[in-house]
Design a protein around this motif. Structure first.
Motif, PDB file in Angstrom:
ATOM      1  N   GLY A 229       0.760  -1.210  -0.028  1.00 61.72           N
ATOM      2  CA  GLY A 229       0.047   0.085   0.101  1.00 61.72           C
ATOM      3  C   GLY A 229       0.658   1.068   0.041  1.00 61.72           C
ATOM      4  O   GLY A 229       0.389   2.462   0.288  1.00 61.72           O
ATOM      5  N   LYS A 230       2.089   1.215  -0.217  1.00 63.72           N
ATOM      6  CA  LYS A 230       2.894   2.453  -0.372  1.00 63.72           C
ATOM      7  C   LYS A 230       2.993   3.261  -1.877  1.00 63.72           C
ATOM      8  O   LYS A 230       2.495   2.450  -2.569  1.00 63.72           O
ATOM      9  N   THR A 231       3.596   4.258  -1.850  1.00 63.70           N
ATOM     10  CA  THR A 231       3.557   5.199  -2.976  1.00 63.70           C
ATOM     11  C   THR A 231       4.437   4.372  -4.098  1.00 63.70           C
ATOM     12  O   THR A 231       5.497   3.830  -3.457  1.00 63.70           O
ATOM     13  N   ILE A 232       4.231   4.975  -5.233  1.00 67.64           N
ATOM     14  CA  ILE A 232       5.122   4.562  -6.308  1.00 67.64           C
ATOM     15  C   ILE A 232       5.915   6.038  -6.398  1.00 67.64           C
ATOM     16  O   ILE A 232       5.239   7.196  -6.890  1.00 67.64           O
ATOM     17  N   ARG A 233       7.219   6.145  -6.082  1.00 65.63           N
ATOM     18  CA  ARG A 233       7.886   7.245  -6.110  1.00 65.63           C
ATOM     19  C   ARG A 233       8.584   7.439  -7.224  1.00 65.63           C
ATOM     20  O   ARG A 233       9.573   6.704  -7.454  1.00 65.63           O
TER      21      ARG A 233
ATOM     22  N   THR B 238       4.897   8.810 -18.074  1.00 65.23           N
ATOM     23  CA  THR B 238       4.914   7.614 -17.064  1.00 65.23           C
ATOM     24  C   THR B 238       3.563   7.777 -16.195  1.00 65.23           C
ATOM     25  O   THR B 238       3.106   6.627 -15.976  1.00 65.23           O
ATOM     26  N   LEU B 239       3.084   8.996 -15.991  1.00 64.73           N
ATOM     27  CA  LEU B 239       1.869   8.940 -15.150  1.00 64.73           C
ATOM     28  C   LEU B 239       0.760   8.296 -16.026  1.00 64.73           C
ATOM     29  O   LEU B 239      -0.112   7.713 -15.219  1.00 64.73           O
ATOM     30  N   ASP B 240       0.739   8.391 -17.393  1.00 63.29           N
ATOM     31  CA  ASP B 240      -0.658   8.017 -18.188  1.00 63.29           C
ATOM     32  C   ASP B 240      -0.446   6.401 -18.077  1.00 63.29           C
ATOM     33  O   ASP B 240      -1.234   5.767 -17.977  1.00 63.29           O
ATOM     34  N   ILE B 241       0.945   6.013 -18.042  1.00 63.77           N
ATOM     35  CA  ILE B 241       1.170   4.617 -18.375  1.00 63.77           C
ATOM     36  C   ILE B 241       0.733   3.984 -16.930  1.00 63.77           C
ATOM     37  O   ILE B 241      -0.104   2.802 -16.850  1.00 63.77           O
TER      38      ILE B 241
ATOM     39  N   ASN C  43      -1.262   6.180  -7.006  1.00 62.82           N
ATOM     40  CA  ASN C  43      -0.747   6.458  -5.691  1.00 62.82           C
ATOM     41  C   ASN C  43       0.577   6.962  -5.844  1.00 62.82           C
ATOM     42  O   ASN C  43       1.460   6.043  -5.700  1.00 62.82           O
ATOM     43  N   ILE C  44       1.273   8.110  -6.591  1.00 55.59           N
ATOM     44  CA  ILE C  44       2.163   8.601  -6.908  1.00 55.59           C
ATOM     45  C   ILE C  44       2.798   9.422  -5.934  1.00 55.59           C
ATOM     46  O   ILE C  44       2.229  10.478  -5.508  1.00 55.59           O
TER      47      ILE C  44
END
Length: 292
Positions: free
Chosen positions: A45-49, A75-78, A86-87
């Motif tokens: 459940g952690k963010t993708i940094r 990157t965000l679209d993919i 959760n970025i």
């Protein structure tokens, strides 16, 4: 047998050895049985940094560190198409991108990094997201007539570029002496060095050079990237840890569907990315082999 009574009677040294051995065997299970760090973070459940520097228009921070630039957009679209929203953006200097990824300070490099063999030894790249040329910012009017790396070598002028930029290696390749190459943290420092006369030519990507010229209010102009040899054109990719192979495979599958799509071209248009930057059919493996 009463295990607790047996343990109490064990010599201290033997007990330490037993605990140490158990810890060794328990290691993989303690990490969830997977070496893919990013997938484990997602499952927890952690963010993708996402890590990037201030490299306009590639990837740069907006208000509240919002990730802007066409590489961040791609990157965000993919990631969204894969179901991940959760970025967490992490902004650092360019030279800290690969060390930061390897030290687990973030999970993906979105800075717009060229796929080079020296970098591929340290990180994994996605399939290419574009092909780009290099150019120079020079004083308005370009009194020295500098158009290429060969011109810099032959004229003896000083070149400035960013620490960790591919242009550092290109300067070495054409034989520009080390004393004629200044490295600085990033683009704003490149512009400052050329403006002040500390360096004559500032090397970088064509996109970045255009942005610096706009920021200079006419103090500098941009050379034609086609004046440099073909081998200075580079394919860019998105960087991942060597361990994150499962996630990278899924990312590349989503990237193949997205690259060149109407959605992509609409979303990256504001940053100057056009169909002429699309990478074609070349793979990351082929890019690395071409440059080795």
């Amino acid at each position: 047998m009463d295990i607790s009574r047996l343990i109490r009677r064990m010599p201290a040294v033997l007990l330490v050895l037993l605990i140490s051995s158990a810890a060794v065997f328990a290691g993989p299970q303690a990490e969830g049985g997977s070496q893919d760090v990013l997938m484990q973070r997602i499952e927890d459940g952690k963010t993708i940094r996402i890590g990037f520097a201030n490299e306009v228009p590639w990837a740069y921070p907006g208000d509240n560190q919002d990730p802007l630039g066409f590489v961040n957009q791609i990157t965000l679209d993919i990631l969204e198409s894969m179901g991940y929203t959760n970025i967490e953006p992490v902004v650092t200097e360019w030279g800290g991108l690969i060390p930061g990824l390897k030290a687990n300070r973030f999970d993906i490099i979105t800075g717009g990094m060229y796929i080079l063999p020296s970098r591929a030894e340290n990180i994994n790249f996605s399939e290419p997201i574009g092909v780009f040329g290099e150019s120079f910012i020079v004083p308005a009017g370009n009194p020295e007539g500098i158009e290429s790396y060969d011109d810099i070598r032959e004229s003896g002028v000083t070149m400035v570029t960013g620490s960790g930029y591919s242009s550092v290696e290109h300067a070495k390749t054409v034989g520009i002496p080390d004393e004629n190459v200044i490295t600085v943290p990033g683009n704003s420092e490149i512009l400052a060095a050329v403006r002040s006369g500390r360096a004559y030519a500032g090397a970088g990507t064509y996109f970045s050079s255009l942005y610096l010229a706009e920021e200079s209010n006419g103090d500098v102009e941009v050379t034609d990237p086609r004046k440099n040899p073909d081998w200075t054109f580079n394919w860019a990719g998105i960087g991942f840890r060597k361990s994150d192979t499962e996630f990278l495979q899924a990312f590349n599958e989503a990237l193949a569907e997205y690259m060149g799509s109407p959605e992509m071209m609409e979303n990256v248009a504001e940053y100057g990315y056009t169909e002429s930057q699309l990478p074609g059919d070349i793979t990351t493996e082929e890019v690395v082999q071409r440059l080795e």
